[in-house]
Design a protein around this motif. Structure first.
Motif, PDB file in Angstrom:
ATOM      1  N   THR A   1       6.364  19.019  -0.929  1.00 19.11           N
ATOM      2  CA  THR A   1       6.096  20.447  -1.148  1.00 19.11           C
ATOM      3  C   THR A   1       5.001  20.927  -0.170  1.00 19.11           C
ATOM      4  O   THR A   1       5.132  21.988   0.446  1.00 19.11           O
ATOM      5  CB  THR A   1       5.640  20.698  -2.610  1.00 19.11           C
ATOM      6  OG1 THR A   1       6.558  20.046  -3.486  1.00 19.11           O
ATOM      7  CG2 THR A   1       5.582  22.175  -2.929  1.00 19.11           C
ATOM      8  N   SER A   2       3.944  20.125  -0.026  1.00 17.46           N
ATOM      9  CA  SER A   2       2.824  20.505   0.852  1.00 17.46           C
ATOM     10  C   SER A   2       3.286  20.701   2.288  1.00 17.46           C
ATOM     11  O   SER A   2       2.939  21.706   2.940  1.00 17.46           O
ATOM     12  CB  SER A   2       1.755  19.414   0.873  1.00 17.46           C
ATOM     13  OG  SER A   2       1.395  19.047  -0.414  1.00 17.46           O
TER      14      SER A   2
ATOM     15  N   ASP B   1       3.265  30.014  -0.510  1.00 16.05           N
ATOM     16  CA  ASP B   1       2.040  29.656   0.193  1.00 16.05           C
ATOM     17  C   ASP B   1       0.873  30.268  -0.590  1.00 16.05           C
ATOM     18  O   ASP B   1       0.701  31.488  -0.589  1.00 16.05           O
ATOM     19  CB  ASP B   1       2.075  30.207   1.629  1.00 16.05           C
ATOM     20  CG  ASP B   1       0.890  29.690   2.433  1.00 16.05           C
ATOM     21  OD1 ASP B   1      -0.143  29.362   1.821  1.00 16.05           O
ATOM     22  OD2 ASP B   1       1.013  29.611   3.668  1.00 16.05           O
TER      23      ASP B   1
ATOM     24  N   ILE C   1       9.104  28.087  -2.805  1.00 15.34           N
ATOM     25  CA  ILE C   1       7.828  27.455  -2.461  1.00 15.34           C
ATOM     26  C   ILE C   1       6.900  28.548  -1.948  1.00 15.34           C
ATOM     27  O   ILE C   1       7.205  29.235  -0.966  1.00 15.34           O
ATOM     28  CB  ILE C   1       7.997  26.384  -1.352  1.00 15.34           C
ATOM     29  CG1 ILE C   1       9.117  25.403  -1.708  1.00 15.34           C
ATOM     30  CG2 ILE C   1       6.671  25.662  -1.124  1.00 15.34           C
ATOM     31  CD1 ILE C   1       8.864  24.544  -2.910  1.00 15.34           C
TER      32      ILE C   1
ATOM     33  N   VAL D   1       5.124  23.853   3.025  1.00 13.84           N
ATOM     34  CA  VAL D   1       4.244  25.024   3.170  1.00 13.84           C
ATOM     35  C   VAL D   1       3.551  24.997   4.535  1.00 13.84           C
ATOM     36  O   VAL D   1       3.471  26.002   5.235  1.00 13.84           O
ATOM     37  CB  VAL D   1       3.174  25.061   2.045  1.00 13.84           C
ATOM     38  CG1 VAL D   1       2.182  26.190   2.267  1.00 13.84           C
ATOM     39  CG2 VAL D   1       3.836  25.197   0.679  1.00 13.84           C
TER      40      VAL D   1
ATOM     41  N   ALA E   1      -2.666  24.188   0.794  1.00 15.86           N
ATOM     42  CA  ALA E   1      -1.214  24.455   0.845  1.00 15.86           C
ATOM     43  C   ALA E   1      -0.545  24.027  -0.454  1.00 15.86           C
ATOM     44  O   ALA E   1       0.414  24.651  -0.913  1.00 15.86           O
ATOM     45  CB  ALA E   1      -0.584  23.713   2.022  1.00 15.86           C
TER      46      ALA E   1
ATOM     47  N   ALA F   1       6.692  30.561   1.347  1.00 13.32           N
ATOM     48  CA  ALA F   1       6.408  29.890   2.624  1.00 13.32           C
ATOM     49  C   ALA F   1       7.410  30.334   3.684  1.00 13.32           C
ATOM     50  O   ALA F   1       8.610  30.391   3.428  1.00 13.32           O
ATOM     51  CB  ALA F   1       6.492  28.381   2.423  1.00 13.32           C
TER      52      ALA F   1
END
Ligand code: AMP
Ligand code: MG
Length: 320
Positions: free
Chosen positions: A295-296, A266, A264, A299, A119, A273
């Motif tokens: 950020t992760s 994916d 953001i 996603v 991700a 995302a």
């Protein structure tokens, strides 16, 4: 003894003045002033760096200069918008011997990619460009174009030569974007410099991310996190030696045919995302961890939060 009227007036005035001075003196001895005469003062300094507004608050008036000098140094290494940065040169050449700092951030990014099942992936750069988020010329690309660009994406395309700090891309066209981790790393570097200079109280606010070093006059630093509607505070935090990073779908986005596309991406699908999350705030010991993780999680979405957090004990997450 008889006094003239004039002498009596002088005598009364003299007694009143004498009595007032005695009263003020005794009050000042018995009741020390509520506030110390030397006010507690915070020095504030601002600078535009790494594409965002940095604000430093500290009782030490040297803190701002120390932070800005270190963040400028990191910006010169990691910014994809500076043509001479190590990242820009690596992206052009496909292979480069880099500084220990740049190598460290790329290596950490690889770890985050592994821990988040892809991700978080800095090879997302060609996708960020394709959707127009680099130059603000937004577009919805065709599925064919997305599929073609996805061939360049994936952390397995980066080879790290530990021995001599050389970074190499397996295939031409792969590029990296450290936009989701560089600011957090710069915060950590700035805090290290502050400590080296014996500064133990400072709040650094870098756009959506803060680092609170030590206390503010004996109390934890109080932070307000603002949501999509800037006037509304979604949460308040009390931080000491911690960083808080927020990733939100309102930071950069565009609408096409009534659909909202945010910055953001994916990296597994090649599309922005599409989670139900408006914003996610992560509090961690390190700026780098808070930055990459916010950020992760954006996603991954709500369903994966608990599983991922097991890998990062001590981190706190707020999702809206
Ligand atoms: P942040 O605001 O810290 O969440 O970082 C957003 C920036 O990270 C974007 O503007 C892109 O440059 C980059 N980015 C977007 N998607 C990803 C992703 N899935 N993994 C790593 N970096 C990304
Ligand atoms: Mg981030």
């Amino acid at each position: 003894m008889a006094f003239s009227a004039k002498t009596r007036r002088y005598l009364v005035a003299f007694l009143i003045i004498g009595w007032s001075i005695t009263l003020i003196y005794s009050l000042s001895r018995s009741n020390p002033p509520k506030y110390p005469l030397k006010a507690k003062r915070l020095y504030r300094d601002n600078r535009l760096l790494m594409g965002t507004f940095w604000q430093v608050s500290s009782p030490n008036n040297q803190a701002g200069a120390i932070v800005f000098s270190e963040v400028s140094r990191i910006q010169q290494l990691l910014s994809k918008y500076i043509q001479t940065s190590e990242i820009s040169r690596l992206n052009r050449l496909g292979r480069l011997k880099v500084s220990a700092d740049t190598f460290f951030v790329i290596k950490k990014s690889q770890e985050f990619c592994r821990l988040t099942q892809g991700a978080f992936d800095i090879t997302v750069a060609p996708l960020v460009d394709l959707w127009g988020f680099t130059n603000q010329e937004f577009q919805v690309p065709s599925d064919d174009k997305i599929r073609a660009v996805l061939e360049l994406v994936g952390s397995d395309k980066i080879i790290l030569h530990e021995k001599d700090n050389v970074v190499e891309f397996k295939i031409p066209g792969t590029r990296i974007d450290l936009g989701a981790i560089a600011k957090g790393f710069a915060l950590d570097c700035a805090v290290k410099k502050l400590k080296e200079n014996n500064i133990d109280s400072c709040l650094i606010n870098a756009g959506g991310q803060v680092y609170a070093l030590g206390n503010k006059f004996g109390q934890a630093w109080k932070i307000a996190i603002r949501g999509a509607n800037k006037s509304e505070i979604t949460t308040t935090l009390e931080l000491k030696n911690k960083s808080a990073s927020t990733t939100g779908n309102y930071e950069q986005f565009f609408f096409k045919n009534g659909k909202r596309y945010c910055h953001i991406i994916d990296p597994r699908s090649g599309y922005p995302a599409q989670t139900q999350i408006t914003s996610v705030t992560v509090v961690a010991d390190q700026g780098l961890t808070a930055d990459a993780l916010s950020t992760s999680l954006f996603v991954l979405g709500k369903k994966d939060v608990e599983e991922i957090l097991k890998k990062f004990p001590g981190t706190l997450v707020k999702i809206y």
